[in-house]
Motif scaffolding. Structure first.
Motif, short mmCIF file in Angstrom:
data_model
loop_
_atom_site.label_atom_id
_atom_site.label_comp_id
_atom_site.label_asym_id
_atom_site.label_seq_id
_atom_site.Cartn_x
_atom_site.Cartn_y
_atom_site.Cartn_z
N GLN A 56 -4.34 -14.41 5.20
CA GLN A 56 -5.79 -13.19 5.75
C GLN A 56 -5.87 -13.35 7.24
O GLN A 56 -6.46 -13.12 7.13
N ARG A 102 0.82 -11.02 -2.07
CA ARG A 102 -0.34 -10.08 -2.72
C ARG A 102 0.25 -9.16 -4.48
O ARG A 102 -0.36 -9.18 -4.84
N GLU A 157 0.98 -1.30 0.50
CA GLU A 157 0.11 0.28 -0.24
C GLU A 157 0.83 1.38 -0.70
O GLU A 157 0.92 2.12 -0.32
N THR A 216 -3.76 -18.30 -0.07
CA THR A 216 -4.05 -16.79 0.22
C THR A 216 -5.08 -16.37 1.77
O THR A 216 -5.64 -15.20 1.75
N MET A 218 2.15 -10.46 -6.75
CA MET A 218 1.56 -11.48 -8.11
C MET A 218 0.31 -11.83 -8.27
O MET A 218 -0.54 -12.20 -9.38
N PHE A 219 -0.54 -11.67 -6.99
CA PHE A 219 -1.86 -12.53 -7.49
C PHE A 219 -3.32 -11.58 -7.55
O PHE A 219 -3.90 -11.53 -6.33
N GLY A 220 -2.23 -10.12 -7.75
CA GLY A 220 -3.64 -9.23 -7.86
C GLY A 220 -4.21 -8.15 -7.17
O GLY A 220 -4.77 -7.71 -7.11
N VAL A 221 -2.83 -8.37 -5.88
CA VAL A 221 -3.58 -7.62 -4.99
C VAL A 221 -3.13 -5.51 -5.53
O VAL A 221 -3.94 -4.78 -5.69
N SER A 222 -2.21 -5.44 -6.97
CA SER A 222 -2.77 -4.41 -7.59
C SER A 222 -3.19 -4.24 -8.32
O SER A 222 -3.06 -2.98 -8.96
N GLY A 223 -4.14 -5.20 -8.36
CA GLY A 223 -4.92 -4.99 -9.72
C GLY A 223 -4.11 -4.76 -11.45
O GLY A 223 -5.24 -4.06 -11.74
#
Lengths: 204, 204
Positions: free
Chosen positions: A172, A107, A29, A168, A109-114
């Motif tokens: 969390q 995270r 973030e 995942t 790698m798998f789409g946190v960043s959109g």
DNA sequence: CCTCTATGTTGACAGTGGTAACATTGCTGA
DNA sequence: TCAGCAATGTTACCACTGTCAACATAGAGG
């Protein structure tokens, strides 16, 4: 002794290294191009000579992450070259361990960043390659007659998804074992046994 | 006729509604408190009377998402009240369908935002409650003698993870069926059958 | 040596989350 | 009834971000 040069030498790599470091230490973030450039001792716009935008930098980070994941899982699997079943298990265990030990990277790698990975061919290829390790493992299991037939990629995908889900959710804090710490190995073995049995009895 | 009042009436709900709308239409990355406030016809600082910060707004969004997910899955499961096996399958199918039809919301619910859910009790509770639907389904399967014994929550967690993995990977275009579109039902049924078999033969 | 291109810098712009000081409203209790 | 108080909105500001255009420098090749 490093003097202050106008030209950095290999700024691209330096930026990626610093980015990875800041990612792991501060999370995704608060990751900022400017902070990275600052740390690299370079002006805030220099990065744009090497990446069209922040998203591209992040995609490159993810790409490196997939390569690292692949190498790690491959190494773990190779330690059990004799037993296809154990190889299958190790695949999953290594995957979850990687996720837990490299949480922010995972995270990213798998789409946190959109990031739409399809827009970054190198990253997409790296992801597919890491997936390939699992495919190979199942393939060996089939060759050894330990797993029933079935569409290879579909089986692999199912297994991948199962393990990916564990990783995942574990990340969390969705899962909290009574002891506090997550026993990823036990977690995966439970899941993998179910799948393995299912595979053995065919998928009808 | 709505006149322009100084006090909005229920700004909190209004903000959440607009946020959800902007989330689904523009994705999470560009979601902005200021844009939301603008749309609500209110100053950009008003939101801070209802949420301590942006993260809290997002957590509330996720909370609502979990409630929606629970309601949806519950409804789908109830349509197959006669057959525990089919209920189990429907659980997964509904889950994946929800993810695919509410992609941005689903991503917010599961960590895109980097929110530590444990800091938001309401959100955490809602997540657990939605998980409870799956637990209940498996429980009924056990009661009917269709599933072998085993630690209930552990079984449920394994199943949840499997389906969750399918959903997240599908969302990332990581899976691309030959036909282009994703046949989520077939996807889940394949996976669920394996797990179901594994459950039937006990987890040894 | 001279020029061209790659790389780095400076300075700007719009937009963001967040805070403090101030304004307005409507409820509550004397 | 109405004074005052707490809740709710507003304005103005801050530091920060990603991005771009214009400019500066360095190094490689003719």
């Amino acid at each position: 002794m490093l003097e202050e040069r106008y030209h950095h030498g290999d700024l691209r790599q330096a930026l990626l290294a610093i980015a990875k470091q800041q990612l792991t230490s501060q999370g995704f973030e608060t990751l900022s191009l400017r902070a990275i450039s600052r740390e690299a001792g370079v002006s805030h716009a220099a990065a744009y000579r090497h990446f069209p935008n922040k998203e591209a930098l992040v995609a490159a980070l993810a790409c490196a992450g997939f390569e690292q994941l692949k190498a790690f899982v491959e190494a773990e699997v190779m330690q059990h070259s004799a037993d296809p079943r154990e190889q299958f298990f190790q695949c999953g265990i290594a995957y979850v361990q990687f996720a837990l030990h490299n949480a922010p990277l995972f995270r990213v790698m798998f789409g946190v960043s959109g990031v739409d990975r399809l827009h970054y061919p190198a990253t997409h290829a790296a992801a597919q390659a890491s997936f390939g390790v699992l495919v190979g493992t199942i393939q060996r299991g089939q060759a050894a007659g330990l797993i029933g037939a079935g569409e290879l990629r579909q089986l692999a995908f199912t297994a991948w998804a199962a393990v990916h889900g564990l990783a995942t959710l574990a990340l969390q804090d969705q899962i909290t074992s009574q002891q506090g710490a997550i026993d990823s190995e036990r977690l995966v073995r439970n899941s993998a046994k179910l799948l393995w049995n299912g595979l053995k009895y065919g998928q009808t």
